[in-house]
Write a protein that holds these residues in place. Structure first.
Motif, PDB file in Angstrom:
ATOM      1  N   ASN A 259     -30.705  14.179  18.537  1.00  0.00           N
ATOM      2  CA  ASN A 259     -32.278  12.970  18.880  1.00  0.00           C
ATOM      3  C   ASN A 259     -32.746  14.064  17.376  1.00  0.00           C
ATOM      4  OD1 ASN A 259     -34.818  12.921  19.159  1.00  0.00           O
ATOM      5  ND2 ASN A 259     -34.104  12.545  21.332  1.00  0.00           N
ATOM      6  N   LEU A 260     -34.075  12.866  16.680  1.00  0.00           N
ATOM      7  CA  LEU A 260     -34.433  13.030  15.055  1.00  0.00           C
ATOM      8  C   LEU A 260     -35.618  14.033  15.533  1.00  0.00           C
ATOM      9  CD1 LEU A 260     -35.098   9.366  13.619  1.00  0.00           C
ATOM     10  CD2 LEU A 260     -33.666  11.101  13.191  1.00  0.00           C
ATOM     11  N   PHE A 261     -35.903  13.891  16.949  1.00  0.00           N
ATOM     12  CA  PHE A 261     -37.342  15.117  17.837  1.00  0.00           C
ATOM     13  C   PHE A 261     -36.429  16.632  17.901  1.00  0.00           C
ATOM     14  CE2 PHE A 261     -39.247  11.175  16.692  1.00  0.00           C
ATOM     15  CZ  PHE A 261     -39.502  11.642  15.371  1.00  0.00           C
ATOM     16  N   ALA A 262     -35.578  16.535  17.812  1.00  0.00           N
ATOM     17  CA  ALA A 262     -34.969  18.076  18.367  1.00  0.00           C
ATOM     18  C   ALA A 262     -35.230  19.073  18.222  1.00  0.00           C
ATOM     19  CB  ALA A 262     -32.983  17.581  19.136  1.00  0.00           C
TER      20      ALA A 262
ATOM     21  N   TRP B 155     -33.398  -0.302  25.172  1.00  0.00           N
ATOM     22  CA  TRP B 155     -34.570   0.324  23.994  1.00  0.00           C
ATOM     23  C   TRP B 155     -35.097   1.246  24.416  1.00  0.00           C
ATOM     24  CZ3 TRP B 155     -40.041   0.005  23.992  1.00  0.00           C
ATOM     25  CH2 TRP B 155     -40.108  -0.623  22.960  1.00  0.00           C
ATOM     26  N   LYS B 156     -35.512   1.266  25.030  1.00  0.00           N
ATOM     27  CA  LYS B 156     -36.116   3.040  25.905  1.00  0.00           C
ATOM     28  C   LYS B 156     -35.766   3.975  24.941  1.00  0.00           C
ATOM     29  CE  LYS B 156     -40.018   1.503  29.059  1.00  0.00           C
ATOM     30  NZ  LYS B 156     -41.129   2.366  28.291  1.00  0.00           N
TER      31      LYS B 156
ATOM     32  N   PHE C  36     -35.063   3.924  21.085  1.00  0.00           N
ATOM     33  CA  PHE C  36     -36.433   4.077  20.542  1.00  0.00           C
ATOM     34  C   PHE C  36     -37.572   5.004  20.942  1.00  0.00           C
ATOM     35  CE2 PHE C  36     -34.186  -0.005  18.767  1.00  0.00           C
ATOM     36  CZ  PHE C  36     -34.534   0.205  17.894  1.00  0.00           C
ATOM     37  N   PRO C  37     -38.214   4.984  21.831  1.00  0.00           N
ATOM     38  CA  PRO C  37     -39.705   5.776  22.099  1.00  0.00           C
ATOM     39  C   PRO C  37     -38.398   7.342  22.169  1.00  0.00           C
ATOM     40  CG  PRO C  37     -39.932   3.579  23.153  1.00  0.00           C
ATOM     41  CD  PRO C  37     -38.083   3.676  22.580  1.00  0.00           C
ATOM     42  N   LYS C  38     -37.474   7.288  23.413  1.00  0.00           N
ATOM     43  CA  LYS C  38     -37.021   8.564  23.570  1.00  0.00           C
ATOM     44  C   LYS C  38     -36.335   8.908  22.367  1.00  0.00           C
ATOM     45  CE  LYS C  38     -35.707  10.167  26.969  1.00  0.00           C
ATOM     46  NZ  LYS C  38     -34.938  10.870  28.335  1.00  0.00           N
ATOM     47  N   THR C  39     -35.429   7.912  21.195  1.00  0.00           N
ATOM     48  CA  THR C  39     -35.059   8.176  19.979  1.00  0.00           C
ATOM     49  C   THR C  39     -33.573   9.283  20.437  1.00  0.00           C
ATOM     50  OG1 THR C  39     -35.698  10.338  19.764  1.00  0.00           O
ATOM     51  CG2 THR C  39     -37.128   8.322  18.162  1.00  0.00           C
TER      52      THR C  39
ATOM     53  N   GLN D 284     -40.871  11.633  23.122  1.00  0.00           N
ATOM     54  CA  GLN D 284     -39.559  12.254  24.443  1.00  0.00           C
ATOM     55  C   GLN D 284     -40.112  12.812  25.437  1.00  0.00           C
ATOM     56  OE1 GLN D 284     -39.298  12.946  21.341  1.00  0.00           O
ATOM     57  NE2 GLN D 284     -38.613  11.152  20.466  1.00  0.00           N
TER      58      GLN D 284
ATOM     59  N   LEU E  33     -33.699  18.669  24.115  1.00  0.00           N
ATOM     60  CA  LEU E  33     -34.171  18.707  22.902  1.00  0.00           C
ATOM     61  C   LEU E  33     -33.919  20.148  22.054  1.00  0.00           C
ATOM     62  CD1 LEU E  33     -37.338  16.854  23.332  1.00  0.00           C
ATOM     63  CD2 LEU E  33     -35.156  15.930  22.485  1.00  0.00           C
TER      64      LEU E  33
END
Lengths: 292, 475
Positions: A39-42, A250-251, A254-257, B433, B470
């Motif tokens: 996950n990119l935003f972890a 998709w969800k 993309f939004p959750k990455t 997220q 995360l």
């Protein structure tokens, strides 16, 4: 004259290259990613090996299982309706009737519209306060029609929209099949006194089986991956009541990455599609297989 | 009318530009023939950039601008994919205030302070960071000496709008007084909001009008409903920052958060209760549809994004309530206003965005010029009229803005004087997220599948699970 195998491969090479680049490599990439937690935003945005954990999560993911169930339900209703309606319309168009050419042209129009535009059009027709459908349903029948509030209405509406959009495709393929049917067996059956429904069941349907099978496969695969028109009409709502698997993936992606988990979902969906088509193929060709 | 407005604006820009013509043409000389590409949400401020400012920039510099305005979802989808893949499609992207923390955490954006310091030839002598309102602080990175990563292009507060023609009508006021036993005024308590919503819904039915009591931004499959609840309603009850404890990264009361606290439950119960007095499109409404409903005269009151307040109040071609729009602060629970005034809380959403330059851009220098161009004071008044947004302090004093302010029941004055009571989204790199994990429970509550308590309990659990995924917590 025999050509060398090298020539054949050379001629096929561009196609194979395109297939590898656009099909095989992305598939392998998704396959690899599905075994990672990424996950990119972890806090740690790097991919981390998790073995089969993503697939294990899927089994216990109520949202995913619900989206699978809704997708199967959607697929069942739209494919069944489209095949029945499309076949009936094709049979109708085998006959002569006034304005037949106009009807055929108008009937085919939805096929030429992009799914995203179909969804937008239906949304404009169904939005309360703006769309004509809720207005007249309330005015004439007192029906409170709100896709964003009532799950059954939303589900029925996306099914109807898909039937409206894709039945012409079935009609055209059936029409092609019916046009190429040999007429002799039908004429002989009539001379022998067969009823119309007997002719349909025992002659036309067996002859049409290859066309039917192909059309059903195409429609099943399309229905299982439906996204754009449903996204435009309901955005998967109300709640998650029309969040079919394509939208759900998709969800997640993309939004959750959540790339690893989304990849695992995609693979499972592909596997499910293959299994369903194989089972259907086996069922529809069982008699012929046994006979041979 | 709209085209005439555009033409007037273009003429004004053309007149305003020659003063700095030497700078723009000189600075842009090395970039002649370059095309910069941008993407933003289709909002009144962005559409004004597309229709007016971008063409004027091209005329002044010779740099072409392809500016795509699309839906909110698509805008993020496209921008993030481009920046993550490094494909360099976009040279400037819209950064909503709530997204900047995610972008900074991924190092997506060019450091504008540094870039301008390194390239003095690109810096407009008239450009001054200090001219911006404090909203620019949202686009500074505290980990990099407060360097700026985005040039603000819109900023507004989500205000309580009401229909003055209804709330100030003597007959209506008398009828309300007779029914509820107190005077009809714009809501200062939640009970007043509920009562007046009920009253006007019944009034609409009696009159045979399509009039409802209040707008509710309650799209049952779109994050807009999550935003209305957590950024506008929950704070009014004293639940801030989505109820997430930023020390422990937990959401549930049991673990130190407030997402499912009694105040949050009370807030959700109140908000869902308004749905019965909202137009039928409420459960399909995002911020755009809420504005449209109010502009169409279908609601007596409601929370509306300020970017829409000006056109709703002044543009007779798009709005049927011109001249009848009142603006006020929303009601708050006891103690919340005091907390907001002390800087310990807030009473609603201060939204806005900036344009930033992705690292992957191949035309950073041209984009830097564009970002300075949009910040010129002489462009701001017309832009404020079109988009209800103000990002420079000097814009408040522009005669045209003051004229609009008078027509909008002092919306801009309210924003200047009370803007500090509002706040942007919390600085969460995991914004999307956790929102995606939590929002489905709001949707389920809207359609009645979950009670407010159930929805918030499950939402808190889902948010904590996502924070664990995360890497923010280990439990």
């Amino acid at each position: 004259m025999m050509r060398s195998p090298t020539t054949g491969w050379l001629l096929l090479a561009p196609t194979i290259a395109v297939l590898v680049l656009t099909g095989v490599l992305p598939f392998l990439y998704v396959l690899v990613i599905s075994f990672f937690d990424w996950n990119l935003f972890a806090l740690n945005p790097e991919p981390r090996w998790t073995a089969a954990n993503n697939f294990r999560r899927l089994v216990h993911d109520a949202e995913f299982l619900k989206s699978i169930w809704l997708t199967l339900l959607f697929t069942f209703w739209v494919v069944l309706s489209q095949i029945v309606l499309g076949f009936a319309l094709a049979r109708l168009m085998m006959r002569d009737f006034p304005f037949k050419k106009l009807f055929r042209a108008v009937h085919t129009l939805p096929l030429m519209i992009a799914p995203i535009a179909v969804g937008a059009t239906w949304r404009l027709m169904t939005v309360p306060g703006l769309g004509p459908i809720p207005y007249y349903l309330k005015d004439w029948f007192g029906l409170d029609y709100r896709l964003s509030m009532f799950p059954d209405q939303a589900f029925a509406s996306v099914v109807l929209m898909d039937i409206w959009h894709w039945t012409p495709f079935v009609t055209l393929t059936m029409l092609a099949g019916l046009s190429n049917l040999p007429q002799e067996p039908v004429e002989q059956a009539r001379i022998d006194g067969a009823q119309e429904w007997q002719i349909f069941r025992d002659i036309i349907l067996p002859f049409m089986k290859p066309v039917l099978l192909t059309t059903i496969f195409i429609r099943i695969m399309d229905a299982l991956r439906v996204v754009d028109e449903v996204w435009m009409l309901t955005q998967g709502g109300p709640g998650a009541e029309t969040r079919f698997i394509g939208l759900h993936i998709w969800k997640i992606v993309f939004p959750k990455t959540d790339y690893g988990y989304g990849s695992a979902m995609s693979l499972l969906t592909l596997y499910m599609t293959i299994v369903i088509c194989w089972l259907l193929y086996a069922a529809m060709t069982a008699r012929r297989g046994n006979a041979s | 009318m709209f085209h005439r407005h555009l033409a007037t604006s273009l003429v004004a820009l053309t007149i305003a530009t020659p003063a700095l013509a030497d700078f723009w043409s000189d600075a842009a000389a090395p970039y002649q023939g370059v095309t910069i590409r941008g993407v933003s949400e289709s909002t009144p401020p962005s559409n004004y950039v597309r229709d007016v400012i971008a063409p004027a920039f091209t005329e002044a510099t010779g740099i072409a601008v392809e500016f795509e305005t699309t839906s909110w979802d698509q805008m993020y989808d496209k921008a993030i994919k481009d920046m993550e893949a490094g494909s360099g499609i976009y040279d400037f992207v819209y950064i909503e205030q709530d997204a900047i923390y995610s972008y900074l955490s991924r190092d997506f954006l060019v450091n504008l302070t540094q870039t301008m310091a390194d390239n003095p030839a690109l810096v407009n002598p008239a450009f001054n960071w200090d001219e911006f309102t404090t909203f620019i602080d949202s686009f500074k990175d505290p980990n990099k000496n407060d360097d700026v990563f985005g040039v603000p292009m819109e900023a507004f507060i989500k205000v309580y709008l009401y229909r003055k023609d209804l709330f100030e009508n003597p007959e209506i006021k008398a009828a309300f007084q007779a029914q509820y036993g107190y005077e009809l005024t714009p809501a200062t308590t939640f009970q007043q909001w509920r009562d007046s919503a009920e009253f006007f819904t019944a009034y609409g039915q009696e009159q045979g009008e399509e009039l409802y009591g209040t707008t509710v931004q309650a799209a049952s499959g779109h994050p807009a409903s999550f935003y209305e609840f957590f950024e506008s309603i929950a704070p009014l009850y004293g639940v801030y920052d989505w109820g997430i404890n930023q020390e422990t990264w937990t959401a549930s009361v049991a673990n130190g958060g407030r997402m499912n606290s009694p105040e949050a439950v009370e807030a959700l119960t109140f908000w869902l209760g308004l749905l019965q007095y909202a137009p039928p499109e409420a459960t399909a409404s995002t911020w755009d549809e809420v504005a449209s409903s109010f502009a169409a005269g279908r609601a007596a009151q409601g929370l509306v994004y300020g970017e829409n307040a000006t056109w709703i109040a002044t543009n007779a071609e798009k709005s049927s309530v011109v001249g009848n729009v009142g603006v006020a602060l929303p009601p708050t629970a006891e103690g919340v206003m005091a907390q907001a005034e002390a800087g310990e809380g807030y009473i609603g959403y201060y939204d806005g965005g900036a344009f930033g330059i992705p690292h992957s851009s191949a035309n950073k220098e041209a984009a830097v010029l564009f970002l300075q161009y949009i910040a010129q004071p002489e462009l701001q008044a017309d832009w404020a009229e079109a988009g209800g947004r103000i990002v420079l302090n000097s814009t408040y004093d522009e005669p045209k803005v003051q004229e609009i302010d008078a027509k909008t029941d002092s919306y801009f004055t309210l924003m200047r004087d009370s803007g500090a009571l509002f706040a942007g989204a919390p600085p969460y790199p995991f914004h999307n997220q956790v929102r995606e994990a939590a929002a489905p429970f709001i949707y389920e509550a809207i359609i009645g599948n979950l009670s407010p308590q159930e929805a918030l309990d499950q939402m808190a659990a889902a948010a904590e699970a996502e924070l664990k995924n995360l890497g923010y917590t280990s439990n």
